[in-house]
Design a protein around this motif. Structure first.
Motif, PDB file in Angstrom:
ATOM      1  N   VAL A   1       0.857  -1.182   0.000  1.00  0.00           N
ATOM      2  CA  VAL A   1       0.000   0.000   0.000  1.00  0.00           C
ATOM      3  C   VAL A   1       0.891   1.229   0.000  1.00  0.00           C
ATOM      4  CG1 VAL A   1      -1.820   1.247   1.226  1.00  0.00           C
ATOM      5  CG2 VAL A   1      -1.756  -1.272   1.287  1.00  0.00           C
ATOM      6  N   ARG A   2       0.657   2.156  -0.927  1.00  0.00           N
ATOM      7  CA  ARG A   2       1.569   3.295  -1.092  1.00  0.00           C
ATOM      8  C   ARG A   2       1.468   4.296   0.050  1.00  0.00           C
ATOM      9  NH1 ARG A   2       5.369   1.491  -3.221  1.00  0.00           N
ATOM     10  NH2 ARG A   2       6.148   3.628  -3.386  1.00  0.00           N
ATOM     11  N   ALA A   3       0.294   4.463   0.612  1.00  0.00           N
ATOM     12  CA  ALA A   3       0.121   5.391   1.732  1.00  0.00           C
ATOM     13  C   ALA A   3      -0.867   4.779   2.710  1.00  0.00           C
ATOM     14  CB  ALA A   3      -0.367   6.752   1.255  1.00  0.00           C
ATOM     15  N   LEU A   4      -0.625   4.957   3.981  1.00  0.00           N
ATOM     16  CA  LEU A   4      -1.440   4.356   5.017  1.00  0.00           C
ATOM     17  C   LEU A   4      -2.099   5.423   5.873  1.00  0.00           C
ATOM     18  CD1 LEU A   4       1.081   1.633   6.252  1.00  0.00           C
ATOM     19  CD2 LEU A   4      -0.838   1.286   4.689  1.00  0.00           C
ATOM     20  N   ARG A   5      -3.094   4.981   6.646  1.00  0.00           N
ATOM     21  CA  ARG A   5      -3.647   5.774   7.730  1.00  0.00           C
ATOM     22  C   ARG A   5      -3.140   5.168   9.037  1.00  0.00           C
ATOM     23  NH1 ARG A   5      -8.778   4.953   8.416  1.00  0.00           N
ATOM     24  NH2 ARG A   5      -8.694   2.976   7.263  1.00  0.00           N
ATOM     25  N   LEU A   6      -3.014   5.992  10.038  1.00  0.00           N
ATOM     26  CA  LEU A   6      -2.519   5.479  11.315  1.00  0.00           C
ATOM     27  C   LEU A   6      -3.424   4.372  11.847  1.00  0.00           C
ATOM     28  CD1 LEU A   6      -0.391   5.706  13.539  1.00  0.00           C
ATOM     29  CD2 LEU A   6      -1.794   7.475  14.621  1.00  0.00           C
ATOM     30  N   ALA A   7      -4.715   4.538  11.632  1.00  0.00           N
ATOM     31  CA  ALA A   7      -5.658   3.523  12.120  1.00  0.00           C
ATOM     32  C   ALA A   7      -5.437   2.169  11.462  1.00  0.00           C
ATOM     33  CB  ALA A   7      -7.094   3.995  11.888  1.00  0.00           C
ATOM     34  N   ASP A   8      -4.774   2.128  10.292  1.00  0.00           N
ATOM     35  CA  ASP A   8      -4.470   0.849   9.646  1.00  0.00           C
ATOM     36  C   ASP A   8      -3.552  -0.013  10.495  1.00  0.00           C
ATOM     37  OD1 ASP A   8      -5.977   1.543   7.418  1.00  0.00           O
ATOM     38  OD2 ASP A   8      -4.258   2.406   6.358  1.00  0.00           O
ATOM     39  N   LEU A   9      -2.847   0.625  11.426  1.00  0.00           N
ATOM     40  CA  LEU A   9      -1.896  -0.101  12.266  1.00  0.00           C
ATOM     41  C   LEU A   9      -2.490  -0.474  13.618  1.00  0.00           C
ATOM     42  CD1 LEU A   9       1.274   2.128  11.641  1.00  0.00           C
ATOM     43  CD2 LEU A   9       0.519   0.125  10.350  1.00  0.00           C
ATOM     44  N   ALA A  10      -3.759  -0.198  13.818  1.00  0.00           N
ATOM     45  CA  ALA A  10      -4.371  -0.355  15.145  1.00  0.00           C
ATOM     46  C   ALA A  10      -4.238  -1.767  15.697  1.00  0.00           C
ATOM     47  CB  ALA A  10      -5.838   0.057  15.094  1.00  0.00           C
ATOM     48  N   GLY A  11      -4.358  -2.767  14.870  1.00  0.00           N
ATOM     49  CA  GLY A  11      -4.302  -4.139  15.372  1.00  0.00           C
ATOM     50  C   GLY A  11      -2.936  -4.780  15.267  1.00  0.00           C
ATOM     51  N   GLU A  12      -1.944  -4.027  14.901  1.00  0.00           N
ATOM     52  CA  GLU A  12      -0.608  -4.575  14.664  1.00  0.00           C
ATOM     53  C   GLU A  12       0.228  -4.627  15.939  1.00  0.00           C
ATOM     54  OE1 GLU A  12       0.521  -5.777  11.833  1.00  0.00           O
ATOM     55  OE2 GLU A  12      -1.279  -5.262  10.669  1.00  0.00           O
ATOM     56  N   PRO A  13       1.134  -5.595  16.024  1.00  0.00           N
ATOM     57  CA  PRO A  13       2.132  -5.563  17.101  1.00  0.00           C
ATOM     58  C   PRO A  13       3.132  -4.437  16.832  1.00  0.00           C
ATOM     59  CG  PRO A  13       2.594  -7.379  15.596  1.00  0.00           C
ATOM     60  CD  PRO A  13       1.286  -6.792  15.154  1.00  0.00           C
ATOM     61  N   PHE A  14       3.464  -3.678  17.866  1.00  0.00           N
ATOM     62  CA  PHE A  14       4.328  -2.519  17.706  1.00  0.00           C
ATOM     63  C   PHE A  14       5.713  -2.770  18.308  1.00  0.00           C
ATOM     64  CE2 PHE A  14       0.877  -0.003  16.269  1.00  0.00           C
ATOM     65  CZ  PHE A  14       1.387   1.218  15.827  1.00  0.00           C
ATOM     66  N   VAL A  15       6.704  -2.238  17.632  1.00  0.00           N
ATOM     67  CA  VAL A  15       8.069  -2.135  18.163  1.00  0.00           C
ATOM     68  C   VAL A  15       8.331  -0.661  18.429  1.00  0.00           C
ATOM     69  CG1 VAL A  15      10.524  -2.397  17.663  1.00  0.00           C
ATOM     70  CG2 VAL A  15       8.903  -4.166  16.910  1.00  0.00           C
ATOM     71  N   LEU A  16       8.698  -0.315  19.660  1.00  0.00           N
ATOM     72  CA  LEU A  16       8.967   1.079  20.006  1.00  0.00           C
ATOM     73  C   LEU A  16      10.266   1.181  20.796  1.00  0.00           C
ATOM     74  CD1 LEU A  16       5.513   2.572  21.117  1.00  0.00           C
ATOM     75  CD2 LEU A  16       6.660   2.832  18.918  1.00  0.00           C
ATOM     76  N   GLY A  17      10.766   2.407  20.898  1.00  0.00           N
ATOM     77  CA  GLY A  17      11.914   2.669  21.740  1.00  0.00           C
ATOM     78  C   GLY A  17      11.529   2.569  23.206  1.00  0.00           C
ATOM     79  N   THR A  18      12.490   2.280  24.043  1.00  0.00           N
ATOM     80  CA  THR A  18      12.230   2.138  25.476  1.00  0.00           C
ATOM     81  C   THR A  18      11.787   3.467  26.088  1.00  0.00           C
ATOM     82  OG1 THR A  18      14.529   2.656  26.019  1.00  0.00           O
ATOM     83  CG2 THR A  18      13.982   0.330  25.669  1.00  0.00           C
TER      84      THR A  18
ATOM     85  N   ALA B   1      12.621  -5.255  10.770  1.00  0.00           N
ATOM     86  CA  ALA B   1      13.097  -6.055   9.633  1.00  0.00           C
ATOM     87  C   ALA B   1      12.956  -7.553   9.917  1.00  0.00           C
ATOM     88  CB  ALA B   1      14.554  -5.709   9.340  1.00  0.00           C
ATOM     89  N   ALA B   2      13.072  -7.920  11.196  1.00  0.00           N
ATOM     90  CA  ALA B   2      12.934  -9.341  11.562  1.00  0.00           C
ATOM     91  C   ALA B   2      11.486  -9.794  11.610  1.00  0.00           C
ATOM     92  CB  ALA B   2      13.597  -9.579  12.912  1.00  0.00           C
ATOM     93  N   GLY B   3      10.543  -8.876  11.400  1.00  0.00           N
ATOM     94  CA  GLY B   3       9.136  -9.236  11.390  1.00  0.00           C
ATOM     95  C   GLY B   3       8.497  -9.275  12.750  1.00  0.00           C
ATOM     96  N   VAL B   4       9.168  -8.711  13.761  1.00  0.00           N
ATOM     97  CA  VAL B   4       8.611  -8.728  15.112  1.00  0.00           C
ATOM     98  C   VAL B   4       7.376  -7.846  15.210  1.00  0.00           C
ATOM     99  CG1 VAL B   4       9.084  -8.123  17.524  1.00  0.00           C
ATOM    100  CG2 VAL B   4      10.837  -9.254  16.148  1.00  0.00           C
ATOM    101  N   GLY B   5       7.360  -6.740  14.478  1.00  0.00           N
ATOM    102  CA  GLY B   5       6.236  -5.826  14.525  1.00  0.00           C
ATOM    103  C   GLY B   5       6.449  -4.650  13.608  1.00  0.00           C
ATOM    104  N   VAL B   6       5.549  -3.678  13.689  1.00  0.00           N
ATOM    105  CA  VAL B   6       5.636  -2.446  12.919  1.00  0.00           C
ATOM    106  C   VAL B   6       6.039  -1.321  13.875  1.00  0.00           C
ATOM    107  CG1 VAL B   6       3.838  -3.276  11.349  1.00  0.00           C
ATOM    108  CG2 VAL B   6       3.227  -1.763  13.267  1.00  0.00           C
ATOM    109  N   SER B   7       6.335  -0.173  13.293  1.00  0.00           N
ATOM    110  CA  SER B   7       6.659   0.964  14.146  1.00  0.00           C
ATOM    111  C   SER B   7       6.247   2.251  13.443  1.00  0.00           C
ATOM    112  CB  SER B   7       8.159   0.998  14.462  1.00  0.00           C
ATOM    113  OG  SER B   7       8.417   1.932  15.492  1.00  0.00           O
ATOM    114  N   VAL B   8       6.195   3.313  14.210  1.00  0.00           N
ATOM    115  CA  VAL B   8       5.987   4.663  13.679  1.00  0.00           C
ATOM    116  C   VAL B   8       7.215   5.465  14.052  1.00  0.00           C
ATOM    117  CG1 VAL B   8       4.591   6.752  13.748  1.00  0.00           C
ATOM    118  CG2 VAL B   8       3.485   4.502  13.831  1.00  0.00           C
ATOM    119  N   TYR B   9       7.823   6.069  13.035  1.00  0.00           N
ATOM    120  CA  TYR B   9       9.115   6.738  13.215  1.00  0.00           C
ATOM    121  C   TYR B   9       9.035   8.094  12.520  1.00  0.00           C
ATOM    122  CZ  TYR B   9      14.246   6.803  13.854  1.00  0.00           C
ATOM    123  OH  TYR B   9      15.521   7.105  14.242  1.00  0.00           O
TER     124      TYR B   9
END
Length: 298
Positions: free
Chosen positions: A180-197, A236-244
Motif C-alpha cells: 500500500v503506497r500510503a497508510l492511515r494510522l488507524a491501519d496499524l491499530a491491530g498490529e504488534p508494535f516495536v517502540l523505543g524504550t 526487519a525481523a518481522g517482530v512488529g511495525v513501528s511509527v518513526y
C-alpha cells in the motif's frame, strides 16, 4: 616563591644579552634595577644562575637549565593569555552538544559540518542524550545546547525550531500492507508494535500515544529497543511495525518498507535549546550562527 614575571623576563633578556647594560636598555630600566631583580631571583631559586666577572657575564649550568624551562613556561603562559582572549570572544573554546536520534539522523550533521568550517577552533563535544535527559542536563549545566523533540517549556531556556519530520510507518518487507503506497494510522491499530524504550524515548512515546489515542487505539507494544538501529532490526525481523520520523529516509536499512501516514499532519519538531542569558562566548557564536546563517539558509 616571591618572584614574578618581571624577574623571569629580566633573566631571559639577560641570558640572551649576557650584558647587564644592554639587557637593561632593552627593558627600559636602569642597570642597578636589573641587578636588583636578578639578585632577588637568585636568592629565591637558591643557586647562582650567572657567573659574573668585571669583564663578562655567563650562565651557570643551573642558569642554562633555568633558562630553558623559563622560556618554555613563558611561552605556555603567553599561549594561555592568547587562548583566554580568543575564548572570551568566541574564537576558540569547547561546545557541549546533546542530541537525540531524530536530530542526528536529520539535519544536525550538516549543521555541525558547516559550523566547524565557520569556527574550526571551537571543539564540539557530542553526546547522545534522550530528550527528557537533555532537559535535565541543560538545567545542571552538563551540556550547552540540546537538540531535542519539541520545545523546552522553561523561562530559563530558549527553544529554536531547527527541523521538522513527518510521521511514517515502518513495516517488514513481507507485511501485507507493504504494497500500500500510503497508510492511515488507524491501519496499524491491530498490529504488534516495536517502540523505543521509555528510558530513551520517553518524550516521543508520550506524543505518539496521544496521537494513537486520537485515532482510536493504543499501540500493542510487543518489543522495545533502546536505539533506532534496534527498532529497525526488530521491524526487519518481522517482530512488529513501528511509527518513526521521516528522517529515516536518510538511512539505508534492508528489510524495511517506509510508508507515509496520510492522516497524520502533526509534525515531529526538533528544537535547539540553550539557557538564557547566554554566559559562554562559544554558545553565543554557535546560536548566532544557527539563527542568522543556518536559519536563513534553511
Amino acid at each position: 616563591m616571591r618572584y614574578d614575571l618581571r624577574h623571569i623576563r629580566s633573566f631571559l633578556v639577560l641570558a640572551e644579552e649576557l650584558h647587564f647594560s644592554r639587557a637593561a636598555n632593552r627593558l627600559n630600566m636602569t642597570q642597578p634595577g636589573m641587578s636588583r631583580l636578578i639578585g632577588e631571583l637568585e636568592r629565591e631559586v637558591g643557586v647562582p644562575l650567572l657567573r659574573r666577572t668585571t669583564r663578562s657575564v655567563d650562565l651557570t649550568d643551573a642558569g642554562r637549565a633555568f633558562q630553558i624551562h623559563c622560556r618554555s613556561g613563558l611561552d605556555h603562559l603567553e599561549r594561555a593569555v592568547t587562548i583566554a582572549r580568543r575564548t572570551a570572544t568566541g574564537l576558540t573554546g569547547t561546545l557541549r552538544i546533546g542530541y537525540m536520534d531524530f536530530a542526528i539522523n536529520g539535519r544536525l550533521p550538516e549543521l555541525l559540518r558547516a559550523f566547524s568550517r565557520y569556527r574550526p577552533e571551537i571543539r564540539l563535544e557530542l553526546s547522545f542524550v534522550p530528550t527528557l535527559k537533555q532537559q535535565e542536563a541543560l538545567l545542571a549545566d552538563r551540556i550547552d545546547v540540546g537538540f531535542m523533540i519539541g520545545a523546552f517549556e522553561s523561562e530559563a531556556m530558549v527553544s529554536y525550531p531547527f527541523d521538522s519530520d513527518r510521521h511514517v510507518a515502518l513495516l517488514p518487507v513481507t507485511h501485507p500492507l507493504s504494497n500500500v503506497r500510503a497508510l492511515r494510522l488507524a491501519d496499524l491499530a491491530g498490529e504488534p508494535f516495536v517502540l523505543g524504550t521509555g528510558e530513551n524515548w520517553g518524550a516521543y512515546r508520550r506524543d505518539l500515544f496521544n496521537l494513537c489515542h486520537r485515532h482510536g487505539f493504543h499501540p500493542n507494544i510487543v518489543q522495545e529497543a533502546s536505539s533506532s538501529e534496534g527498532i529497525f532490526g526488530l521491524v526487519a525481523a518481522g517482530v512488529g511495525v513501528s511509527v518513526y520520523a521521516s528522517c529515516v529516509r536518510n538511512l539505508q536499512r534492508r528489510g524495511i518498507v517506509i510508508r507515509p501516514l496520510d492522516d497524520v499532519p502533526d509534525p515531529i519538531p526538533t528544537c535547539a535549546v540553550w539557557s538564557t542569558p547566554i554566559q559562554s562566548p562559544s554558545v553565543k557564536v554557535f546560536t548566532e550562527f544557527l539563527e542568522r546563517v543556518w536559519g536563513g539558509a534553511g
